[in-house]
Enzyme design. Structure first.
Site, short mmCIF file in Angstrom:
data_model
loop_
_atom_site.label_atom_id
_atom_site.label_comp_id
_atom_site.label_asym_id
_atom_site.label_seq_id
_atom_site.Cartn_x
_atom_site.Cartn_y
_atom_site.Cartn_z
CB VAL A 29 34.37 -1.02 -39.35
CG1 VAL A 29 34.56 -1.25 -40.84
CG2 VAL A 29 33.63 0.27 -39.10
CE LYS A 77 35.54 11.75 -36.70
NZ LYS A 77 35.09 10.78 -37.71
P1 NAD Z 1 35.71 0.41 -32.82
O1 NAD Z 1 36.12 1.23 -31.64
O2 NAD Z 1 34.41 -0.33 -32.75
O3 NAD Z 1 36.84 -0.67 -33.17
C1 NAD Z 1 38.19 -0.37 -33.17
C2 NAD Z 1 38.89 -1.65 -32.70
O4 NAD Z 1 40.28 -1.49 -32.92
C3 NAD Z 1 38.70 -1.93 -31.22
O5 NAD Z 1 38.21 -3.25 -31.04
C4 NAD Z 1 40.10 -1.76 -30.62
O6 NAD Z 1 40.37 -2.64 -29.55
C5 NAD Z 1 40.96 -2.08 -31.81
N1 NAD Z 1 42.31 -1.52 -31.79
C6 NAD Z 1 42.74 -0.29 -31.38
N2 NAD Z 1 44.07 -0.16 -31.56
C7 NAD Z 1 44.49 -1.34 -32.11
C8 NAD Z 1 45.75 -1.82 -32.53
N3 NAD Z 1 46.86 -1.07 -32.43
N4 NAD Z 1 45.84 -3.06 -33.03
C9 NAD Z 1 44.74 -3.84 -33.14
N5 NAD Z 1 43.51 -3.44 -32.75
C10 NAD Z 1 43.39 -2.20 -32.24
O7 NAD Z 1 35.75 1.39 -34.07
P2 NAD Z 1 35.04 1.20 -35.48
O8 NAD Z 1 33.72 1.89 -35.45
O9 NAD Z 1 35.09 -0.22 -35.87
O10 NAD Z 1 35.97 2.08 -36.42
C11 NAD Z 1 37.23 1.59 -36.82
C12 NAD Z 1 37.94 2.62 -37.69
O11 NAD Z 1 37.14 2.90 -38.83
C13 NAD Z 1 38.18 3.99 -37.03
O12 NAD Z 1 39.38 4.55 -37.51
C14 NAD Z 1 37.00 4.81 -37.51
O13 NAD Z 1 37.28 6.20 -37.47
C15 NAD Z 1 36.87 4.31 -38.91
N6 NAD Z 1 35.53 4.48 -39.47
C16 NAD Z 1 34.46 3.92 -38.88
C17 NAD Z 1 33.21 4.08 -39.46
C18 NAD Z 1 31.98 3.42 -38.87
O14 NAD Z 1 30.98 3.29 -39.58
N7 NAD Z 1 32.03 2.96 -37.64
C19 NAD Z 1 33.05 4.84 -40.63
C20 NAD Z 1 34.18 5.38 -41.23
C21 NAD Z 1 35.43 5.20 -40.64
#
Ligand code: NAD
Length: 354
Positions: free
Chosen positions: A182, A78
């Protein structure tokens, strides 16, 4: 099997610092035993690089376990970068990051994560070939992995719900925390399945948008954990389940896409003690890395999709193993992943042997 709670030592930690571009962070290679250490690049606010390093170490370990249990020929790593204060030149920052990834000679393969985009990965690709998550070529996997992560999460929810005697997600209430890449895709899929949605995001306009499209009920970010629901789906940042939040939870199932949902392994034990089924995050959210791996390794889109569609079955095998060993699911998943990385087990053999 090893049910130890102490984090395993990473293979190597690489400090990144470039004053001119604002690059400040680390790349952690947890393990390259099964292949190049693959895992996304996170750009987020950290007061100190030590906090970014701690996060990167946990995330890299999670990636190693995720890739091993998804049966990918990849290790785990990472990159975690500190978001510069104020205005900064994004292209310059990711060019410097690309050069840093290049120096590792293919031991680390990067892609998007929280705070990074396809455009950022394109910048990286101008400086090194060890990057995925680029615009897909026709008929090939690639691009934003989030829809695949969301699909795997949905399939995991179906499997978890089945363990609670529900033949589908129709009529169940799912509380989704975080409506970014996601979370928003997941809401669309859940809506199609006939699930009811309760949602929250720090960015109020994201929540309003999901409410308008899918008839979701919106709650404040600090209320989503205690929302009345069947499934709690953390899709924001990690560490949401801790000793305090376990007591607030009203869901029977925790199944979400966020990495490192449990603040500590003991919090997973607390969930089990409360009768809450926890679907281990890195089994649930492997869809994205499968798509990234397919792009990087040159697999077809069909191959990628068929592997993502096995996510529910893979979760089922971990849950069966947990039952057979009488341990909570996160401990069964960790032990199995460690054995796989050490070359001691494959998932079906371990499940059968248990
Ligand atoms: P992203 O940044 O697009 O979305 C995260 C969202 O969470 C944002 O809109 C943010 O405003 C919101 N957020 C942050 N803190 C918050 C809280 N306390 N309460 C409510 N909302 C809050 O990220 P993503 O790509 O959607 O990823 C989301 C999670 O999934 C992360 O932990 C990431 O590591 C994990 N993940 C993502 C992928 C992928 O394909 N993108 C794959 C595996 C794991």
């Amino acid at each position: 099997m090893n049910f130890s709670t102490s984090p395993a030592t990473p293979q190597s930690v690489h400090r990144l610092h470039d004053e001119a571009s604002g690059l400040d962070g680390v790349i952690v290679l947890h393990s390259t035993r099964l292949g190049p250490a693959a895992g996304g690049c996170r750009l987020w606010r950290y007061d100190e690089v030590s906090a970014a390093t701690r996060d990167a170490m946990r995330l890299a370990e999670g990636m190693a376990y995720k890739n091993a249990l998804a049966d990918l020929p990849l290790g785990g790593g990472k990159a975690v970068l500190r978001l510069p204060e104020g205005q900064f030149d994004r292209q310059r920052l990711f060019a410097a990051f690309g050069r840093a990834v290049a120096k590792l000679g293919g031991d680390y393969v990067t892609a998007e994560d929280v705070g990074t985009t396809v455009a950022d990965m394109h910048t990286v690709s101008e400086h090194c070939p060890f990057v995925a998550g680029l615009e897909p070529k026709v008929g090939m996997p690639g691009g934003d992995p989030s829809p695949w992560t969301a699909l795997g999460t949905l399939l995991s929810m179906r499997e978890a719900a089945r363990r609670h005697g529900c033949s589908s997600l129709k009529g169940l209430t799912v509380a989704v925390q975080g409506l970014g890449n996601v979370g928003s895709h997941l809401c669309a899929l859940l809506h199609e399945e006939g699930a009811r949605l309760v949602v929250a995001d720090m960015r109020a306009n994201f929540a309003d948008h999901v409410a308008a499209r899918f008839g979701a009920a919106v709650v404040a970010p600090d209320e989503i954990i205690s929302a009345r629901c069947d499934i709690f789906a953390p899709c924001a940042l990690g560490g949401v389940i801790d000793a305090k939040s376990v007591k607030l939870l009203r869901a029977r199932i925790v199944c979400g896409a966020a990495n490192n949902i449990l603040a500590t392994d003991e919090d997973g034990d607390r969930l089990a003690d409360c009768g809450v089924l926890y679907a281990p995050d890195y089994v649930v959210n492997a869809g994205g890395i499968i798509n990234v791996a397919a792009e990087y390794l040159g697999w077809s889109a069909q191959e990628a999709e068929s592997r993502v569609r096995q996510t529910g079955a893979r979760l089922g095998e971990v849950l069966d193993l947990a039952c057979a060993l009488a341990v909570p699911p996160h401990r069964a998943a960790n032990a199995l992943a460690r054995e796989r990385i050490a070359g001691l087990a494959t998932l079906p053999q371990a499940a059968g042997a248990a």
